[in-house]
Design a protein around this motif. Structure first.
Motif, PDB file in Angstrom:
ATOM      1  N   ILE A 141      -2.881   3.783  -2.650  1.00 34.21           N
ATOM      2  CA  ILE A 141      -2.832   2.949  -3.829  1.00 34.21           C
ATOM      3  C   ILE A 141      -2.265   1.597  -3.420  1.00 34.21           C
ATOM      4  CG2 ILE A 141      -1.759   2.668  -6.100  1.00 34.21           C
ATOM      5  CD1 ILE A 141      -1.634   5.814  -6.092  1.00 34.21           C
ATOM      6  N   THR A 142      -2.936   0.538  -3.852  1.00 35.24           N
ATOM      7  CA  THR A 142      -2.460  -0.814  -3.553  1.00 35.24           C
ATOM      8  C   THR A 142      -1.935  -1.439  -4.839  1.00 35.24           C
ATOM      9  OG1 THR A 142      -4.093  -1.051  -1.802  1.00 35.24           O
ATOM     10  CG2 THR A 142      -3.103  -3.072  -2.634  1.00 35.24           C
ATOM     11  N   ILE A 143      -0.724  -1.983  -4.731  1.00 34.82           N
ATOM     12  CA  ILE A 143      -0.101  -2.657  -5.866  1.00 34.82           C
ATOM     13  C   ILE A 143       0.050  -4.135  -5.505  1.00 34.82           C
ATOM     14  CG2 ILE A 143       2.035  -2.912  -7.177  1.00 34.82           C
ATOM     15  CD1 ILE A 143       2.277   0.079  -7.199  1.00 34.82           C
ATOM     16  N   ALA A 144      -0.401  -4.990  -6.427  1.00 36.54           N
ATOM     17  CA  ALA A 144      -0.293  -6.435  -6.245  1.00 36.54           C
ATOM     18  C   ALA A 144       0.433  -7.006  -7.456  1.00 36.54           C
ATOM     19  CB  ALA A 144      -1.665  -7.070  -6.102  1.00 36.54           C
ATOM     20  N   LEU A 145       1.484  -7.754  -7.209  1.00 38.32           N
ATOM     21  CA  LEU A 145       2.184  -8.428  -8.293  1.00 38.32           C
ATOM     22  C   LEU A 145       1.313  -9.543  -8.828  1.00 38.32           C
ATOM     23  CD1 LEU A 145       5.728  -8.578  -6.701  1.00 38.32           C
ATOM     24  CD2 LEU A 145       5.044  -7.188  -8.661  1.00 38.32           C
ATOM     25  N   ARG A 146       1.327  -9.746 -10.136  1.00 38.31           N
ATOM     26  CA  ARG A 146       0.512 -10.820 -10.760  1.00 38.31           C
ATOM     27  C   ARG A 146       1.302 -12.089 -10.856  1.00 38.31           C
ATOM     28  NH1 ARG A 146      -2.180  -8.608 -16.051  1.00 38.31           N
ATOM     29  NH2 ARG A 146      -1.425  -6.533 -15.785  1.00 38.31           N
ATOM     30  N   THR A 148       0.839  -1.186   0.000  1.00 34.03           N
ATOM     31  CA  THR A 148       0.000   0.000   0.000  1.00 34.03           C
ATOM     32  C   THR A 148       0.877   1.239   0.000  1.00 34.03           C
ATOM     33  OG1 THR A 148      -1.715  -1.187   1.201  1.00 34.03           O
ATOM     34  CG2 THR A 148      -1.833   1.213   1.225  1.00 34.03           C
ATOM     35  N   TYR A 149       0.658   2.086  -0.985  1.00 30.31           N
ATOM     36  CA  TYR A 149       1.416   3.320  -1.151  1.00 30.31           C
ATOM     37  C   TYR A 149       0.533   4.505  -0.771  1.00 30.31           C
ATOM     38  CZ  TYR A 149       4.960   0.775  -3.809  1.00 30.31           C
ATOM     39  OH  TYR A 149       5.949  -0.085  -4.197  1.00 30.31           O
ATOM     40  N   SER A 150       1.135   5.537  -0.206  1.00 27.86           N
ATOM     41  CA  SER A 150       0.411   6.744   0.177  1.00 27.86           C
ATOM     42  C   SER A 150       0.949   7.940  -0.586  1.00 27.86           C
ATOM     43  CB  SER A 150       0.572   7.013   1.669  1.00 27.86           C
ATOM     44  OG  SER A 150       0.034   5.955   2.416  1.00 27.86           O
ATOM     45  N   SER A 151       0.049   8.886  -0.827  1.00 29.19           N
ATOM     46  CA  SER A 151       0.431  10.100  -1.537  1.00 29.19           C
ATOM     47  C   SER A 151      -0.513  11.226  -1.147  1.00 29.19           C
ATOM     48  CB  SER A 151       0.348   9.862  -3.043  1.00 29.19           C
ATOM     49  OG  SER A 151       0.500  11.067  -3.745  1.00 29.19           O
ATOM     50  N   VAL A 152       0.007  12.435  -1.115  1.00 30.57           N
ATOM     51  CA  VAL A 152      -0.805  13.637  -0.957  1.00 30.57           C
ATOM     52  C   VAL A 152      -0.504  14.496  -2.168  1.00 30.57           C
ATOM     53  CG1 VAL A 152      -1.230  15.696   0.409  1.00 30.57           C
ATOM     54  CG2 VAL A 152      -0.673  13.556   1.554  1.00 30.57           C
TER      55      VAL A 152
END
Length: 154
Positions: A149-154, A104-108
Motif C-alpha cells: 500500500i502506498t500512502i501519499a500526503l496531499r 510504501t507499507y507492506s502487509s500479509v
C-alpha cells in the motif's frame, strides 16, 4: 549521640542516592519525546480483485493536533475475489517527522466479507512507521494475500 550519628548516616545515604540519580539522568541519552507520539488514522478504502487485487482511498492522519489528508493506493497478490468498501480507524506509531508517514507499507493477511464484516490490518513502511487499523467493511470478498500500500500526503 547515637541519634545524631543515625541522622548523619541517613543524610549521607540520601545525598548519595540523589547524586547517583542525578548522574544516571545526565548519562541517559536524550531523545525528544515527540518521536514517540502516535497519530490517529482514519481511512476509507475501496478494493476489488480477481487473483490480483487493487484498491484506492483516502484518509486523514491527526498528529500532534494537526490533520494531514492523504491518498491510498495499493495492490495485493494471492487469492483475491470480490469487492469491498471499508472504513478503518487506528493508530500510527514511529513517526519522527510527518514525512515519515508517507511511503510504501507492506502487509500479509486475509479476510472474508459477505455483505458486511470487520477488517483489520497491521502495516509497516520502510521508515519504521507502523499502523494498526480496524473497522467495518461491506461487500463480498475472500482474500489471502500479500499487500503493498502506498500512502501519499496531499
Amino acid at each position: 549521640m547515637p541519634k545524631n550519628r543515625e541522622r548523619r548516616a541517613h543524610r549521607r545515604a540520601f545525598r548519595l542516592i540523589a547524586l547517583l540519580l542525578l548522574a544516571l539522568g545526565l548519562t541517559m541519552p536524550a531523545t525528544p519525546s515527540f518521536a514517540q507520539a502516535a497519530g490517529h488514522v482514519s481511512a476509507k478504502i475501496v478494493k476489488a480483485g480477481l487473483l490480483v487485487g487493487g484498491g484506492a482511498g483516502n484518509g486523514v492522519l491527526t498528529y500532534r493536533g494537526k490533520t494531514y489528508p492523504f491518498k491510498i493506493s495499493g495492490l495485493s497478490f494471492g487469492i483475491t475475489v470480490g469487492a469491498t468498501v471499508g472504513r478503518l480507524d487506528g493508530w500510527a506509531s514511529g513517526i519522527r517527522e510527518i514525512s515519515d508517514f508517507a511511503g510504501t507499507y507492506s502487509s500479509v493477511g486475509g479476510g472474508f466479507a459477505l455483505v458486511g464484516g470487520v477488517s483489520g490490518v497491521h502495516l509497516r513502511n520502510e521508515k519504521g512507521v507502523t499502523m494498526v487499523l480496524q473497522g467495518p467493511k461491506a461487500g463480498l470478498e475472500l482474500a489471502a494475500n500479500i499487500s503493498q500500500i502506498t500512502i501519499a500526503l496531499r
